[in-house]
Write an enzyme that holds these catalytic residues in place. Sequence first.
Site, mmCIF file in Angstrom:
data_model
loop_
_atom_site.group_PDB
_atom_site.id
_atom_site.type_symbol
_atom_site.label_atom_id
_atom_site.label_comp_id
_atom_site.label_asym_id
_atom_site.label_seq_id
_atom_site.Cartn_x
_atom_site.Cartn_y
_atom_site.Cartn_z
ATOM 1 N N THR A 104 23.596 -7.551 10.164
ATOM 2 C CA THR A 104 25.036 -8.288 10.458
ATOM 3 C C THR A 104 24.365 -9.654 11.261
ATOM 4 O O THR A 104 23.696 -9.598 12.108
ATOM 5 C CB THR A 104 25.969 -7.596 11.133
ATOM 6 O OG1 THR A 104 26.945 -8.319 11.491
ATOM 7 C CG2 THR A 104 25.416 -6.633 12.098
ATOM 8 N N ASP A 105 25.281 -10.418 11.054
ATOM 9 C CA ASP A 105 24.998 -11.769 11.823
ATOM 10 C C ASP A 105 25.430 -11.522 13.428
ATOM 11 O O ASP A 105 24.985 -12.183 14.352
ATOM 12 C CB ASP A 105 25.982 -13.165 11.416
ATOM 13 C CG ASP A 105 27.422 -12.827 11.224
ATOM 14 O OD1 ASP A 105 27.962 -11.656 11.617
ATOM 15 O OD2 ASP A 105 28.200 -13.928 10.845
ATOM 16 N N GLU A 106 26.164 -10.163 13.524
ATOM 17 C CA GLU A 106 26.739 -10.183 14.992
ATOM 18 C C GLU A 106 25.584 -9.890 15.960
ATOM 19 O O GLU A 106 25.707 -9.815 17.114
ATOM 20 C CB GLU A 106 27.711 -8.916 14.850
ATOM 21 C CG GLU A 106 29.075 -9.257 14.035
ATOM 22 C CD GLU A 106 29.979 -8.159 14.390
ATOM 23 O OE1 GLU A 106 30.142 -7.834 15.156
ATOM 24 O OE2 GLU A 106 30.869 -8.280 13.357
ATOM 25 N N TYR B 201 28.763 -2.031 18.958
ATOM 26 C CA TYR B 201 28.415 -2.010 17.284
ATOM 27 C C TYR B 201 27.261 -2.972 17.057
ATOM 28 O O TYR B 201 26.037 -2.584 16.513
ATOM 29 C CB TYR B 201 29.524 -2.223 16.569
ATOM 30 C CG TYR B 201 29.291 -2.914 15.173
ATOM 31 C CD1 TYR B 201 28.709 -2.223 14.079
ATOM 32 C CD2 TYR B 201 29.361 -4.221 14.767
ATOM 33 C CE1 TYR B 201 28.349 -2.523 13.001
ATOM 34 C CE2 TYR B 201 29.005 -4.855 13.584
ATOM 35 C CZ TYR B 201 28.566 -4.023 12.595
ATOM 36 O OH TYR B 201 28.066 -4.482 11.215
ATOM 37 N N LYS C 4 23.254 -2.184 15.787
ATOM 38 C CA LYS C 4 22.789 -2.663 14.612
ATOM 39 C C LYS C 4 21.561 -3.391 14.850
ATOM 40 O O LYS C 4 20.456 -3.427 14.357
ATOM 41 C CB LYS C 4 23.564 -3.546 13.746
ATOM 42 C CG LYS C 4 25.031 -3.043 13.302
ATOM 43 C CD LYS C 4 24.640 -2.121 12.210
ATOM 44 C CE LYS C 4 24.227 -2.694 10.989
ATOM 45 N NZ LYS C 4 24.092 -1.786 9.812
HETATM 46 P P1 NAD Z 1 32.326 0.805 5.606
HETATM 47 O O1 NAD Z 1 32.712 1.241 6.994
HETATM 48 O O2 NAD Z 1 33.152 0.249 4.754
HETATM 49 O O3 NAD Z 1 31.262 1.821 4.828
HETATM 50 C C1 NAD Z 1 30.288 2.628 5.545
HETATM 51 C C2 NAD Z 1 29.797 3.817 4.466
HETATM 52 O O4 NAD Z 1 29.097 4.546 5.512
HETATM 53 C C3 NAD Z 1 31.059 4.703 4.340
HETATM 54 O O5 NAD Z 1 31.223 5.133 2.916
HETATM 55 C C4 NAD Z 1 30.718 5.841 5.337
HETATM 56 O O6 NAD Z 1 31.288 7.003 4.692
HETATM 57 C C5 NAD Z 1 29.407 5.778 5.503
HETATM 58 N N1 NAD Z 1 28.681 6.449 6.419
HETATM 59 C C6 NAD Z 1 29.276 6.670 7.692
HETATM 60 N N2 NAD Z 1 28.197 7.244 8.440
HETATM 61 C C7 NAD Z 1 27.544 7.776 7.531
HETATM 62 C C8 NAD Z 1 26.544 8.867 7.946
HETATM 63 N N3 NAD Z 1 26.304 9.304 8.992
HETATM 64 N N4 NAD Z 1 25.636 9.340 6.919
HETATM 65 C C9 NAD Z 1 25.752 8.689 5.604
HETATM 66 N N5 NAD Z 1 27.022 7.981 5.282
HETATM 67 C C10 NAD Z 1 27.788 7.355 6.209
HETATM 68 O O7 NAD Z 1 31.141 -0.473 6.069
HETATM 69 P P2 NAD Z 1 30.961 -1.999 5.200
HETATM 70 O O8 NAD Z 1 31.964 -2.768 5.580
HETATM 71 O O9 NAD Z 1 30.646 -1.559 3.627
HETATM 72 O O10 NAD Z 1 29.447 -2.139 5.864
HETATM 73 C C11 NAD Z 1 28.179 -1.841 5.052
HETATM 74 C C12 NAD Z 1 27.102 -2.240 5.631
HETATM 75 O O11 NAD Z 1 27.159 -3.648 5.931
HETATM 76 C C13 NAD Z 1 27.038 -1.792 7.342
HETATM 77 O O12 NAD Z 1 25.611 -1.331 7.704
HETATM 78 C C14 NAD Z 1 27.397 -2.916 8.241
HETATM 79 O O13 NAD Z 1 26.957 -2.796 9.595
HETATM 80 C C15 NAD Z 1 26.774 -4.055 7.352
HETATM 81 N N6 NAD Z 1 27.675 -5.269 7.491
HETATM 82 C C16 NAD Z 1 29.097 -5.345 7.247
HETATM 83 C C17 NAD Z 1 29.709 -6.507 7.345
HETATM 84 C C18 NAD Z 1 31.308 -6.340 6.972
HETATM 85 O O14 NAD Z 1 31.724 -7.829 7.030
HETATM 86 N N7 NAD Z 1 32.035 -5.581 6.338
HETATM 87 C C19 NAD Z 1 28.901 -7.777 7.488
HETATM 88 C C20 NAD Z 1 27.846 -7.680 7.836
HETATM 89 C C21 NAD Z 1 26.908 -6.345 7.658
HETATM 90 P P1 TYD Z 2 36.840 -7.754 11.995
HETATM 91 O O1 TYD Z 2 37.319 -7.681 10.679
HETATM 92 O O2 TYD Z 2 37.362 -6.518 13.239
HETATM 93 O O3 TYD Z 2 35.409 -8.143 12.114
HETATM 94 P P2 TYD Z 2 34.204 -8.329 13.275
HETATM 95 O O4 TYD Z 2 34.945 -7.891 14.496
HETATM 96 O O5 TYD Z 2 33.114 -7.394 12.650
HETATM 97 O O6 TYD Z 2 34.089 -9.821 12.914
HETATM 98 O O7 TYD Z 2 37.498 -8.954 12.880
HETATM 99 C C1 TYD Z 2 37.298 -10.432 12.352
HETATM 100 C C2 TYD Z 2 38.022 -11.206 13.475
HETATM 101 O O8 TYD Z 2 39.381 -10.969 13.662
HETATM 102 C C3 TYD Z 2 37.623 -11.047 14.862
HETATM 103 O O9 TYD Z 2 37.189 -12.302 15.576
HETATM 104 C C4 TYD Z 2 38.685 -10.161 15.242
HETATM 105 C C5 TYD Z 2 39.819 -10.710 14.852
HETATM 106 N N1 TYD Z 2 40.728 -9.868 14.608
HETATM 107 C C6 TYD Z 2 42.424 -10.276 15.002
HETATM 108 O O10 TYD Z 2 42.443 -11.197 15.390
HETATM 109 N N2 TYD Z 2 43.182 -9.308 14.614
HETATM 110 C C7 TYD Z 2 42.959 -7.876 14.212
HETATM 111 O O11 TYD Z 2 43.923 -7.058 13.833
HETATM 112 C C8 TYD Z 2 41.478 -7.598 13.676
HETATM 113 C C9 TYD Z 2 41.198 -6.096 13.133
HETATM 114 C C10 TYD Z 2 40.686 -8.626 14.118
#
Ligand code: NAD
Ligand code: TYD
Length: 342
Positions: free
Chosen positions: A124-126, A149, A153
């Site tokens: 992630t960019d985080e 988090y 990562k």
């Molecule tokens: P999500 O929370 O929707 O899905 C996570 C999945 O992982 C779920 O299906 C969960 O059941 C599974 N999981 C969790 N713990 C597990 C374990 N111990 N063993 C097996 N499976 C397990 O997440 P997402 O938003 O789809 O993100 C997927 C990946 O992308 C993550 O690694 C996250 O860090 C990364 N990512 C997400 C975003 C975003 O905006 N959502 C951005 C950048 C990177």
């Molecule tokens: P989020 O979707 O939780 O993703 P991340 O924390 O991984 O960036 O949040 C996106 C942005 O929105 C973040 O700046 C926090 C803000 N946010 C709110 O303002 N209200 C909310 O209820 C949530 C869930 C997030």
Amino acid sequence: MRILVTGGAGFIGSNYIRHVLATHPQDEIVNFDKLTYAGNLDNLADISQNPRYKFVRGDICDSALVVDLLKQSIEAIVHFAAESHVDRSIVDAQEFIRTNVQGTFVILEAARRQRISRFIQISTDEVYGSMEPGEFANERSPLRPNSPYAASKAAADLLVRSYVKTYGFPAMVTRSSNNYGPRQFLEKLIPLMISNASEGKRLPVYGDGLNERDWIYVEDNCRALDRVLRDGRPGEVYNIGYGKPTPNLEIVRRLIVILGKSTDLIEFVADRPGHDRCYALNVEKLSGELAWQPAVDLEEGLRRTVEWYQKNADWMAKARSGEYQTYYEKLYSHRRSTLANL
Ligand code: NAD
Ligand code: TYD
């Protein structure tokens, strides 16, 4: 290619599986997922009977199960499985360290021993921390994570790096910006706002609402991940982003317009502790080396997303009620049951 996708029942993983099955007719996918609160097999209901798709329920920290799985002719791994929500990591980081750090170690170690030939660590960019105005992180920028988090990562990314350097393990790391689109769990900003606004509930905006995220439509991210899997250089890191950070308040206002609701629903609430002000990525490496560009602009992506949630009221209702969790507990009481069928 036979690809193991970890965390494929989650938001990005389920979109990625669908993308691979649709665009690579020779490929097979094994989806390995624990089905935590964020995992949802309804996300894959339309492809569950596809002969090129198999599901195995299990935990990535279970090294015996992971070793068994990798022996099933797995050639590549795309490692999505993680605890993914910053707010939850602030309340309790334990599961983040277990799954994101220990779990990544288990997968990496088994993959190295099994001589897996392609591996993507989905990051992630985080991990770069907050950017100053006009600053964009590139792949050589320092890692400065600010939430538990993001720290978990970053720790996993560093483990991957050590396997590349020490063992010559052919892993790549992708660092993408915030994804949005169909099938994202309701706790994240965009689906939460769509869900609340649809029900006439308040829209909680943290702090002054001016924190910026570089929102990328999930299908664009999936195309980028697939480019990296097939043509990325082993050992490299690739940023994946839309290229234009947007303040949260603007996202919420745009959703309100699309949904035909009132801005009166917006409620400014206490800020998230350690809330990063801005994430911004330089994506020249990906666009230059792998000829990738985002195809869906923000307005179009938000419209498509709203439309998906409106058309999938059942999904939304189940997600709101927490019904999925108990359903899966009943259905998959024996976690190894599907491994035998691979
Ligand atoms: P999500 O929370 O929707 O899905 C996570 C999945 O992982 C779920 O299906 C969960 O059941 C599974 N999981 C969790 N713990 C597990 C374990 N111990 N063993 C097996 N499976 C397990 O997440 P997402 O938003 O789809 O993100 C997927 C990946 O992308 C993550 O690694 C996250 O860090 C990364 N990512 C997400 C975003 C975003 O905006 N959502 C951005 C950048 C990177
Ligand atoms: P989020 O979707 O939780 O993703 P991340 O924390 O991984 O960036 O949040 C996106 C942005 O929105 C973040 O700046 C926090 C803000 N946010 C709110 O303002 N209200 C909310 O209820 C949530 C869930 C997030």
